[in-house]
Design a protein around this motif. Structure first.
Motif, short mmCIF file in Angstrom:
data_model
loop_
_atom_site.label_atom_id
_atom_site.label_comp_id
_atom_site.label_asym_id
_atom_site.label_seq_id
_atom_site.Cartn_x
_atom_site.Cartn_y
_atom_site.Cartn_z
N MET A 103 57.20 6.04 49.12
CA MET A 103 56.39 5.61 50.27
C MET A 103 55.11 4.95 49.77
SD MET A 103 58.03 6.05 53.02
CE MET A 103 56.70 5.68 54.14
N GLU A 104 54.58 5.48 48.69
CA GLU A 104 53.34 4.90 48.14
C GLU A 104 53.58 3.47 47.66
OE1 GLU A 104 51.62 6.70 44.54
OE2 GLU A 104 49.75 6.88 45.71
N ASP A 105 54.73 3.24 47.01
CA ASP A 105 55.08 1.88 46.58
C ASP A 105 55.10 0.93 47.78
OD1 ASP A 105 55.52 2.84 44.00
OD2 ASP A 105 57.68 3.07 44.30
N LEU A 106 55.73 1.40 48.86
CA LEU A 106 55.90 0.52 50.03
C LEU A 106 54.56 0.15 50.64
CD1 LEU A 106 58.98 2.25 51.67
CD2 LEU A 106 58.94 0.05 50.46
N LYS A 107 53.61 1.08 50.56
CA LYS A 107 52.31 0.82 51.17
C LYS A 107 51.44 -0.10 50.32
CE LYS A 107 52.48 4.69 54.25
NZ LYS A 107 52.09 6.05 54.60
N ARG A 108 51.96 -0.58 49.18
CA ARG A 108 51.22 -1.55 48.37
C ARG A 108 51.73 -2.98 48.57
NH1 ARG A 108 50.98 0.90 42.51
NH2 ARG A 108 49.42 -0.74 42.24
N PHE A 109 52.73 -3.12 49.45
CA PHE A 109 53.17 -4.47 49.84
C PHE A 109 52.32 -4.94 51.02
CE2 PHE A 109 56.89 -3.23 47.49
CZ PHE A 109 57.42 -4.42 47.02
N PRO A 110 52.13 -6.26 51.16
CA PRO A 110 51.42 -6.76 52.34
C PRO A 110 52.16 -6.33 53.60
CG PRO A 110 51.82 -8.54 50.77
CD PRO A 110 52.59 -7.35 50.30
N ARG A 111 51.39 -5.85 54.60
CA ARG A 111 52.07 -5.35 55.80
C ARG A 111 51.67 -6.13 57.04
NH1 ARG A 111 48.25 -0.06 55.54
NH2 ARG A 111 48.94 -0.10 53.38
N GLU A 112 52.48 -6.00 58.08
CA GLU A 112 52.24 -6.73 59.34
C GLU A 112 52.38 -5.79 60.53
OE1 GLU A 112 54.75 -10.22 59.54
OE2 GLU A 112 54.00 -10.95 57.60
N ASN A 113 51.77 -6.22 61.64
CA ASN A 113 51.84 -5.47 62.90
C ASN A 113 52.60 -6.29 63.93
OD1 ASN A 113 50.01 -3.08 62.41
ND2 ASN A 113 48.73 -4.80 61.79
N ARG A 114 53.63 -5.71 64.52
CA ARG A 114 54.41 -6.45 65.51
C ARG A 114 54.84 -5.52 66.64
NH1 ARG A 114 58.44 -8.96 62.22
NH2 ARG A 114 57.53 -9.59 60.24
N VAL A 115 54.86 -6.08 67.84
CA VAL A 115 55.26 -5.33 69.04
C VAL A 115 56.70 -5.69 69.38
CG1 VAL A 115 54.78 -4.91 71.48
CG2 VAL A 115 52.90 -5.43 69.90
N TYR A 116 57.57 -4.68 69.42
CA TYR A 116 58.97 -4.93 69.73
C TYR A 116 59.52 -3.86 70.67
CZ TYR A 116 59.12 -8.07 65.67
OH TYR A 116 58.91 -9.09 64.76
N PHE A 117 60.46 -4.28 71.53
CA PHE A 117 61.23 -3.26 72.25
C PHE A 117 62.41 -2.84 71.39
CE2 PHE A 117 63.73 -6.99 73.72
CZ PHE A 117 65.02 -6.52 73.56
N LEU A 118 62.86 -1.63 71.56
CA LEU A 118 64.12 -1.13 70.98
C LEU A 118 64.94 -0.64 72.16
CD1 LEU A 118 64.65 1.55 68.17
CD2 LEU A 118 65.93 1.51 70.29
N GLU A 119 66.11 -1.25 72.36
CA GLU A 119 67.00 -0.81 73.43
C GLU A 119 68.34 -0.40 72.84
OE1 GLU A 119 68.23 -3.79 76.30
OE2 GLU A 119 68.78 -2.26 77.76
N CYS A 120 68.80 0.79 73.20
CA CYS A 120 70.13 1.23 72.78
C CYS A 120 71.17 0.35 73.47
CB CYS A 120 70.35 2.70 73.16
SG CYS A 120 71.97 3.32 72.66
#
Ligand code: MTE
Ligand code: CO
Length: 390
Positions: A103-120
């Motif tokens: 998890m620490e490795d992943l948090k060193r990549f550039p990150r983004e914020n996005r709003v999405y719906f999830l529908e089953c």
């Protein structure tokens, strides 16, 4: 209000006495008067709660964001409880360098914020053959819309180096169901996200803590929770959840497969069976949600008379691709019966079909991808019921 209302003329306890201080609830909770705003399940739908579903209380919400504690849950093997320090994400298969991330490795990549719906894909599945469940929580509540923070999947795949014959990706969950789905590489490189935050805080355990895949606009089943492995391959895997499940059985016995996009859809959330009109005639706010896996919502029309006449609703709030959109129609209700429906159109020009149009095209065998128009009957007393009009 009548003159002499004691709520105005008399000092109330909350005005007379000091309230509780800060820190009474280090992690805040909703007001005690909102105790009915909860996820609910339909016990007869599934045999056991570890492979089951509960529903977002859409009729109680407004705006476009679903609060974390109210996001519907769908698990096939219960909620995995994973210490983030013990979590690993592996990329293997047709890559130059197989990789394992903490998890620490992943948090060193550039990150983004996005709003999405999830529908089953199964949202509304119980309504294919006719009106059944009395409430939009149950007919449409397998959906949520969240601000995700995460690393674009493309960055991780680029780090591993996808070989030229790497055309597909298998996403695998770390839960007891080991959910596995094939995703075409174009989608993986386009807008997929490996997310660790929802609405600003860590993912909730039931939403895949500490890591989930976001596959924007595509059916919820592909949004693998507790994401632990991504395998690159040259063809789809034909796992259980893309063969016996999440394929759409047509009237002629053949099945549609790879039906990933969630089609344009909408529903009036209030009034609705769990949100009746209690105030009598006069001003009435009709509101609902619209969404499309193709992009944004361009227009929502609302009818009060079962589809004979339509009015264009007012869209309010952000209009983001592959996110929920909020609409309103502010009317003056004369107290007569209503047959309420909403019909959404997306930015590709696709229009939500009636349930009959949908049944003509696809038969009644499938439970998946029901984006038909919902009808609510409002009687003179404001009581609302799930019905169908022919
Ligand atoms: N991922 C794993 N690992 N296990 C699961 O059971 N359920 C899928 C998907 N991802 C599932 C999973 C289904 S069918 C849906 S609709 C969504 O997760 C539900 O996401 P939610 O529980 O955050 O609402
Ligand atoms: Co699902």
């Amino acid at each position: 209000r009548a003159a002499g209302d004691p709520l105005i003329t008399e000092i109330q306890d909350w005005n007379r006495y000091l309230g509780e201080g800060v820190d009474v609830a280090p992690y805040g909770k909703p007001s005690e008067f909102e105790a009915n705003v909860v996820r609910r399940n339909v016990p007869w739908l599934t045999a056991d709660p570890v492979s089951s579903i509960n529903f977002t209380p859409l009729h109680e919400l407004d705006g476009i964001i679903t609060p974390n504690g109210l996001c519907f849950e769908r698990h096939h093997g219960g909620t995995a409880i994973i210490n983030p320090a013990d979590h690993r994400l592996m990329i293997n298969g047709l890559v130059d360098t197989p990789l394992v991330f903490t998890m620490e490795d992943l948090k060193r990549f550039p990150r983004e914020n996005r709003v999405y719906f999830l529908e089953c894909a199964a949202n509304g599945g119980m309504e294919w053959r006719g009106a059944q469940l009395n409430g939009c929580q149950f007919t449409h509540g397998m959906i949520h819309c969240v601000v995700y923070t995460g690393v674009p999947l493309r960055y991780l795949l680029e780090e591993a180096g996808v070989k030229t014959n790497g055309k597909w990706l298998l996403a695998e969950g770390a839960d007891a169901s080991a959910m596995t789905r094939s995703i075409p590489m174009e989608k993986a490189l386009d807008d997929c996200l490996v997310a660790f935050k929802m609405n600003g805080e860590a993912l909730r355990p039931e939403q895949g803590y500490p890591l989930r895949l976001c596959v924007p606009g595509w059916e919820g089943n592909m949004w693998v929770k507790w994401l632990r492995r991504l395998e690159v391959g040259d063809e789809p895997w034909a796992q259980r959840e893309e063969t016996s499940k999440y394929t759409d059985l047509l009237a002629d016995g053949k099945a549609r497969r790879h039906t990933w996009v969630m089609d344009v859809k909408s529903v009036i959330t209030s009034p609705s069976p769990q949100a009746p009109v209690t105030h009598g005639k006069g001003p009435l706010v009709i509101t609902g949600l619209a969404w499309s896996g193709n992009g944004t919502i361009k227009r929502v029309d609302v009818t009060l008379d079962g589809g004979r006449t339509w009015q264009t609703a007012r869209l309010d709030g952000p209009s983001l691709p592959k996110a929920l959109h909020r609409f309103y129609l502010d009317i003056n209700w004369d107290g007569s019966e209503l047959l309420l429906q909403s019909r959404a159109m997306d930015d590709q020009g696709l229009v939500q079909p009636t349930k009959n149009e949908l049944r003509l095209a696809r038969g009644e065998n499938s439970i998946y991808h029901n984006n038909g128009i919902q009808t609510w009957h409002v009687n003179n007393d404001g009581v609302v019921e799930n019905v169908e009009v022919s």
